[in-house]
Write an enzyme that holds these catalytic residues in place. Structure first.
Site, mmCIF file in Angstrom:
data_model
loop_
_atom_site.group_PDB
_atom_site.id
_atom_site.type_symbol
_atom_site.label_atom_id
_atom_site.label_comp_id
_atom_site.label_asym_id
_atom_site.label_seq_id
_atom_site.Cartn_x
_atom_site.Cartn_y
_atom_site.Cartn_z
ATOM 1 N N ASP A 34 -12.824 -1.457 9.094
ATOM 2 C CA ASP A 34 -12.979 -0.579 7.933
ATOM 3 C C ASP A 34 -14.401 -0.044 7.804
ATOM 4 O O ASP A 34 -15.361 -0.610 8.351
ATOM 5 C CB ASP A 34 -12.650 -1.345 6.650
ATOM 6 C CG ASP A 34 -11.172 -1.603 6.480
ATOM 7 O OD1 ASP A 34 -10.407 -1.356 7.438
ATOM 8 O OD2 ASP A 34 -10.772 -2.083 5.390
ATOM 9 N N HIS A 189 -15.033 -5.165 9.818
ATOM 10 C CA HIS A 189 -15.805 -3.965 9.490
ATOM 11 C C HIS A 189 -16.688 -3.594 10.672
ATOM 12 O O HIS A 189 -17.342 -4.486 11.258
ATOM 13 C CB HIS A 189 -16.659 -4.206 8.240
ATOM 14 C CG HIS A 189 -15.848 -4.509 7.017
ATOM 15 N ND1 HIS A 189 -15.386 -5.781 6.741
ATOM 16 C CD2 HIS A 189 -15.397 -3.702 6.014
ATOM 17 C CE1 HIS A 189 -14.685 -5.751 5.608
ATOM 18 N NE2 HIS A 189 -14.682 -4.508 5.150
#
Length: 427
Positions: A34, A189
């Site tokens: 993300d 991430h």
């Protein structure tokens, strides 16, 4: 004599040594990243994934690829273009990362539309799955998304932080490897080096344990799931896979092959001719012998003495197994058994097909990211089979050589063998 012994050994290796469990006890995992693209970290992640031949899903921020005026941020857009070109799935993570449930309808629509427009501007049209920031979604958000909504089953970073441990690659990796399960969608991430390095370390360890890594889209496809707009997914384990029965087998990707073999009398439903073709059911050794025997025109075996202690002349597969044994396609185990209910791996089925065509082992396959997992005795035959023109419609992103072969895949490959003249089957 040495040549005969060598051939016998190869046959033993193909069909007679017990197949390992699917993915050697592992399964399929989708890694997701993300909040990118990040110009400092994402390229490093892409380098590591390319080295390992692994594909992941990136949930990207709209404001990372276009500015407030809608102009492309060239450096970041180039990263996304590279990721897509290298086989990774690109998806949406909103434009500015707000809590979507707290927005008005117009604000929510703007967040989604601006991100979609940015992705289309950089990558072109298509459906981009969606992940809400913080996993914050309700029925209104899901409906507004208009595409499948992807959450997660594992968040290693949250666990490391809540446990009071140092946020290191080693701790991220340790958590993933300890708790990974088939069908997991793992949240990471690509703006944090600990996440990136921890994920790469986990890939190395989990692949050694039999896991394969796929995009979210491929995970859903391989599990037979056709996601609806607004539908929420946190994981897609094997147990959630759609089961195709008699009523909906026509919707299965392999229906042209299944229906053809049924019309030829080569394949029938399970339970001795029932209507349930069970396309995603595991192919057994007895079924493999039966498919080959029927495709060959159901030739009469030479004699009737069954050589296997766990088979009898009353078994539905007796003639097929006896014929396959006499033709040298199969042999029993050292204890005299045949183990008709045991399964075959996909690489074993491919090698049997190559040998049925009379192909010699030659070269090494290098078409899919997981071809390096093919067993040494199988690689040359699989390369020869592909050179002969066979590519399964179920092999899109990965080959999965150690997974159990499915009845659908067997139907497809038997049709290929018939078309190539391996069997004198009336068509």
């Amino acid at each position: 004599m040495r040549l005969r012994r060598f051939i016998a050994f190869l046959l033993l290796a193909l069909l007679l040594i017990p197949a390992p469990p699917a993915f050697a006890g592992g399964g399929l995992i989708a890694l997701t990243f993300d909040d990118g693209p990040n110009p400092d970290c994402t390229p490093m992640l892409l380098d590591g994934l390319r080295e390992r031949r692994v594909h992941v899903t990136f949930f990207v921020m709209g404001n990372a690829i276009t500015d407030p005026h809608g102009d492309v941020i060239e450096k970041n857009a180039g990263i996304i273009v590279r990721a897509a070109a290298e086989g990774h799935q690109i998806a949406s993570h909103s434009y500015s990362h707000p809590k979507l449930t707290e927005l008005s309808d117009s604000e929510l629509a703007a967040e989604l539309d601006k991100t979609s427009s940015a992705l289309v501007l950089v990558l072109g049209g298509g459906e981009y799955m969606f992940r809400p920031p913080y996993g914050d979604c309700d029925a209104r958000v899901c409906a507004a998304a208009g595409v499948p909504v992807i959450l997660w089953s594992m968040d290693p970073g949250w666990y490391v932080q809540m446990s009071g441990k140092r946020y290191t690659a080693e701790n991220i990796c340790a958590y993933i490897c300890k708790y990974a399960r088939d069908g997991d969608i793992i949240l990471l991430h690509d703006k944090d080096e600990a996440d990136i390095n921890g994920a790469l370390m986990a890939i190395d360890e989990l692949r050694a344990r039999g896991f394969e890594f796929v995009t979210v889209g491929e995970l859903l496809r391989l599990r037979g799931v056709d996601p609806a707009a607004g539908e929420v997914f946190k994981s897609v384990p094997e147990s959630s896979a759609r089961r195709f029965g008699a009523a909906d087998a026509e919707d299965h990707w392999s229906w042209p092959y299944l229906s053809r073999l049924v019309s030829l009398g080569v394949m029938e439903g399970r339970a001795g001719g029932g209507q349930d073709l069970d396309p995603d059911g595991e192919l057994t050794r007895a079924e493999a012998a039966a498919l080959m025997w029927r495709a060959a025109g159901e030739p009469e075996p030479r004699g009737a003495a069954m050589p296997f202690c766990d088979c009898s002349g009353d078994d539905w597969f007796a003639s097929a197994v006896l014929w396959a044994s006499q033709e040298g396609l199969v042999e029993g185990y050292p204890d005299g058994s045949f183990r008709p209910g045991d399964g075959l791996t996909r690489e074993q089925l491919s090698v049997v097909a190559a040998r049925a065509l009379g192909l010699e082992s030659s070269g090494w396959p290098d078409d899919y990211p997981d071809d390096d997992r093919i067993s040494p005795w199988a690689g040359g035959y699989i390369a020869a089979l592909r050179s002969a023109g066979f590519r399964s419609q179920n092999d899109i992103d990965i080959f999965r050589p150690l997974e159990r072969a499915r009845r659908s895949e067997a139907a497809e490959i038997v049709c290929f063998l018939i078309d190539r003249g391996a069997f004198d089957c009336k068509r």
